[in-house]
Scaffold this motif. Structure first.
Motif, PDB file in Angstrom:
ATOM      1  N   TYR A 184      -8.426   0.722   4.097  1.00  0.00           N
ATOM      2  CA  TYR A 184      -8.000   1.422   2.883  1.00  0.00           C
ATOM      3  C   TYR A 184      -6.651   0.918   2.396  1.00  0.00           C
ATOM      4  O   TYR A 184      -6.329   1.044   1.218  1.00  0.00           O
ATOM      5  CB  TYR A 184      -7.923   2.929   3.114  1.00  0.00           C
ATOM      6  CG  TYR A 184      -9.263   3.608   3.132  1.00  0.00           C
ATOM      7  CD1 TYR A 184     -10.009   3.688   4.301  1.00  0.00           C
ATOM      8  CD2 TYR A 184      -9.782   4.179   1.978  1.00  0.00           C
ATOM      9  CE1 TYR A 184     -11.248   4.310   4.315  1.00  0.00           C
ATOM     10  CE2 TYR A 184     -11.028   4.815   1.981  1.00  0.00           C
ATOM     11  CZ  TYR A 184     -11.747   4.868   3.154  1.00  0.00           C
ATOM     12  OH  TYR A 184     -12.976   5.485   3.161  1.00  0.00           O
ATOM     13  N   SER A 185      -5.882   0.339   3.278  1.00  0.00           N
ATOM     14  CA  SER A 185      -4.553  -0.137   2.922  1.00  0.00           C
ATOM     15  C   SER A 185      -4.530  -1.593   2.480  1.00  0.00           C
ATOM     16  O   SER A 185      -3.470  -2.107   2.122  1.00  0.00           O
ATOM     17  CB  SER A 185      -3.605   0.043   4.103  1.00  0.00           C
ATOM     18  OG  SER A 185      -3.969  -0.820   5.168  1.00  0.00           O
ATOM     19  N   ALA A 200       0.793   5.271   3.668  1.00  0.00           N
ATOM     20  CA  ALA A 200       1.717   4.336   4.294  1.00  0.00           C
ATOM     21  C   ALA A 200       2.786   5.145   5.025  1.00  0.00           C
ATOM     22  O   ALA A 200       3.165   6.232   4.581  1.00  0.00           O
ATOM     23  CB  ALA A 200       2.364   3.453   3.227  1.00  0.00           C
ATOM     24  N   ASP A 201       3.265   4.614   6.126  1.00  0.00           N
ATOM     25  CA  ASP A 201       4.279   5.334   6.908  1.00  0.00           C
ATOM     26  C   ASP A 201       5.541   5.611   6.096  1.00  0.00           C
ATOM     27  O   ASP A 201       6.199   6.631   6.281  1.00  0.00           O
ATOM     28  CB  ASP A 201       4.643   4.525   8.151  1.00  0.00           C
ATOM     29  CG  ASP A 201       3.524   4.517   9.181  1.00  0.00           C
ATOM     30  OD1 ASP A 201       3.529   3.617  10.047  1.00  0.00           O
ATOM     31  OD2 ASP A 201       2.639   5.396   9.110  1.00  0.00           O
ATOM     32  N   SER A 202       5.865   4.718   5.195  1.00  0.00           N
ATOM     33  CA  SER A 202       7.122   4.837   4.439  1.00  0.00           C
ATOM     34  C   SER A 202       7.140   6.046   3.499  1.00  0.00           C
ATOM     35  O   SER A 202       8.220   6.494   3.101  1.00  0.00           O
ATOM     36  CB  SER A 202       7.371   3.568   3.632  1.00  0.00           C
ATOM     37  OG  SER A 202       6.315   3.358   2.699  1.00  0.00           O
ATOM     38  N   ILE A 203       5.991   6.553   3.153  1.00  0.00           N
ATOM     39  CA  ILE A 203       5.951   7.674   2.199  1.00  0.00           C
ATOM     40  C   ILE A 203       5.314   8.925   2.796  1.00  0.00           C
ATOM     41  O   ILE A 203       5.241   9.955   2.114  1.00  0.00           O
ATOM     42  CB  ILE A 203       5.232   7.267   0.897  1.00  0.00           C
ATOM     43  CG1 ILE A 203       3.794   6.801   1.198  1.00  0.00           C
ATOM     44  CG2 ILE A 203       5.996   6.168   0.165  1.00  0.00           C
ATOM     45  CD1 ILE A 203       2.745   7.877   1.255  1.00  0.00           C
ATOM     46  N   LYS A 204       4.882   8.836   4.021  1.00  0.00           N
ATOM     47  CA  LYS A 204       4.209   9.967   4.649  1.00  0.00           C
ATOM     48  C   LYS A 204       5.132  11.184   4.681  1.00  0.00           C
ATOM     49  O   LYS A 204       6.303  11.083   5.053  1.00  0.00           O
ATOM     50  CB  LYS A 204       3.780   9.591   6.059  1.00  0.00           C
ATOM     51  CG  LYS A 204       2.657  10.447   6.620  1.00  0.00           C
ATOM     52  CD  LYS A 204       2.144   9.859   7.925  1.00  0.00           C
ATOM     53  CE  LYS A 204       1.404   8.567   7.723  1.00  0.00           C
ATOM     54  NZ  LYS A 204       0.811   8.048   8.983  1.00  0.00           N
ATOM     55  N   PHE A 214       0.830  -1.194   0.000  1.00  0.00           N
ATOM     56  CA  PHE A 214       0.000   0.000   0.000  1.00  0.00           C
ATOM     57  C   PHE A 214       0.869   1.249   0.000  1.00  0.00           C
ATOM     58  O   PHE A 214       1.897   1.305   0.670  1.00  0.00           O
ATOM     59  CB  PHE A 214      -0.899  -0.021   1.235  1.00  0.00           C
ATOM     60  CG  PHE A 214      -1.629   1.259   1.509  1.00  0.00           C
ATOM     61  CD1 PHE A 214      -1.282   2.051   2.582  1.00  0.00           C
ATOM     62  CD2 PHE A 214      -2.661   1.665   0.687  1.00  0.00           C
ATOM     63  CE1 PHE A 214      -1.958   3.224   2.852  1.00  0.00           C
ATOM     64  CE2 PHE A 214      -3.347   2.844   0.942  1.00  0.00           C
ATOM     65  CZ  PHE A 214      -2.980   3.624   2.022  1.00  0.00           C
ATOM     66  N   VAL A 215       0.426   2.258  -0.753  1.00  0.00           N
ATOM     67  CA  VAL A 215       1.115   3.546  -0.777  1.00  0.00           C
ATOM     68  C   VAL A 215       0.227   4.637  -0.198  1.00  0.00           C
ATOM     69  O   VAL A 215       0.578   5.291   0.773  1.00  0.00           O
ATOM     70  CB  VAL A 215       1.537   3.917  -2.213  1.00  0.00           C
ATOM     71  CG1 VAL A 215       2.167   5.305  -2.242  1.00  0.00           C
ATOM     72  CG2 VAL A 215       2.493   2.877  -2.782  1.00  0.00           C
ATOM     73  N   ALA A 216      -0.931   4.815  -0.812  1.00  0.00           N
ATOM     74  CA  ALA A 216      -1.841   5.870  -0.365  1.00  0.00           C
ATOM     75  C   ALA A 216      -3.230   5.598  -0.922  1.00  0.00           C
ATOM     76  O   ALA A 216      -3.370   4.905  -1.933  1.00  0.00           O
ATOM     77  CB  ALA A 216      -1.355   7.243  -0.822  1.00  0.00           C
ATOM     78  N   ALA A 217      -4.229   6.136  -0.251  1.00  0.00           N
ATOM     79  CA  ALA A 217      -5.604   5.985  -0.714  1.00  0.00           C
ATOM     80  C   ALA A 217      -6.411   7.202  -0.286  1.00  0.00           C
ATOM     81  O   ALA A 217      -5.973   7.989   0.569  1.00  0.00           O
ATOM     82  CB  ALA A 217      -6.227   4.714  -0.150  1.00  0.00           C
ATOM     83  N   VAL A 218      -7.568   7.345  -0.880  1.00  0.00           N
ATOM     84  CA  VAL A 218      -8.427   8.477  -0.540  1.00  0.00           C
ATOM     85  C   VAL A 218      -9.883   8.045  -0.585  1.00  0.00           C
ATOM     86  O   VAL A 218     -10.288   7.280  -1.463  1.00  0.00           O
ATOM     87  CB  VAL A 218      -8.163   9.662  -1.506  1.00  0.00           C
ATOM     88  CG1 VAL A 218      -8.554   9.328  -2.933  1.00  0.00           C
ATOM     89  CG2 VAL A 218      -8.892  10.911  -1.038  1.00  0.00           C
ATOM     90  N   SER A 219     -10.627   8.507   0.397  1.00  0.00           N
ATOM     91  CA  SER A 219     -12.070   8.323   0.354  1.00  0.00           C
ATOM     92  C   SER A 219     -12.637   9.216  -0.734  1.00  0.00           C
ATOM     93  O   SER A 219     -12.404  10.424  -0.734  1.00  0.00           O
ATOM     94  CB  SER A 219     -12.686   8.706   1.713  1.00  0.00           C
ATOM     95  OG  SER A 219     -14.090   8.833   1.594  1.00  0.00           O
ATOM     96  N   TRP A 220     -13.348   8.618  -1.659  1.00  0.00           N
ATOM     97  CA  TRP A 220     -13.818   9.395  -2.810  1.00  0.00           C
ATOM     98  C   TRP A 220     -14.835  10.447  -2.407  1.00  0.00           C
ATOM     99  O   TRP A 220     -14.907  11.513  -3.012  1.00  0.00           O
ATOM    100  CB  TRP A 220     -14.417   8.454  -3.849  1.00  0.00           C
ATOM    101  CG  TRP A 220     -14.383   9.032  -5.223  1.00  0.00           C
ATOM    102  CD1 TRP A 220     -15.444   9.421  -5.982  1.00  0.00           C
ATOM    103  CD2 TRP A 220     -13.210   9.287  -6.010  1.00  0.00           C
ATOM    104  NE1 TRP A 220     -15.006   9.920  -7.189  1.00  0.00           N
ATOM    105  CE2 TRP A 220     -13.642   9.846  -7.230  1.00  0.00           C
ATOM    106  CE3 TRP A 220     -11.847   9.122  -5.790  1.00  0.00           C
ATOM    107  CZ2 TRP A 220     -12.748  10.214  -8.232  1.00  0.00           C
ATOM    108  CZ3 TRP A 220     -10.960   9.488  -6.789  1.00  0.00           C
ATOM    109  CH2 TRP A 220     -11.426  10.024  -7.988  1.00  0.00           C
TER     110      TRP A 220
END
Length: 128
Positions: free
Chosen positions: A109-110, A61-65, A47-53
């Motif tokens: 979401y992840s 994800a913590d790694s890219i925050k 997982f990288v990122a997601a958004v509620s539409w």
């Protein structure tokens, strides 16, 4: 049915920036969430990122925050991922995903299983 197509991948030097885009088509009025996942060679998809539409609430994800920003345009049915301060560890195929099913918990979401529709992926290569 929803179709998603990614674009914007490429090669960039470490420390650079890149923006990925995802265009959704089909029954987009039913979209509940969209997200980005990535898969590096020899590794599992993550997982990288997601958004509620509906609400626009982002999840990272913590790694890219702090380095990546996800955004959506509900009128155009597009999803973007602005990536900055890229490192070779960000090298991967990036996938766009969408779902029409309800998501009740933030952690969901992840999960890749939360998404029904996937793009073919776009390659991002970060050179050192």
């Amino acid at each position: 049915q929803v179709q998603v197509v990614e674009s914007g991948g490429g090669m960039v030097q470490a420390g650079g920036s890149l923006t990925l885009s995802c265009a959704a088509s089909g029954r987009t009025s039913m979209t509940v969430a969209m997200g980005w996942f990535r898969q590096a060679p020899g590794k599992d998809r993550e997982f990288v990122a997601a958004v509620s539409w509906i609400s626009g609430t982002p999840y990272y994800a913590d790694s890219i925050k702090g380095r990546f920003t996800i955004s959506r345009d509900t009128a155009e049915s597009t999803l973007s991922l602005q990536m900055s301060r890229l490192s070779p560890e960000d090298t991967a195929v990036y996938y766009c995903a969408a779902t029409e099913r309800p998501i009740y918990y933030a952690r969901s979401y992840s999960y890749s299983d939360s998404y029904d529709y996937w793009g073919q992926g776009t390659q991002v290569t970060v050179s050192s």
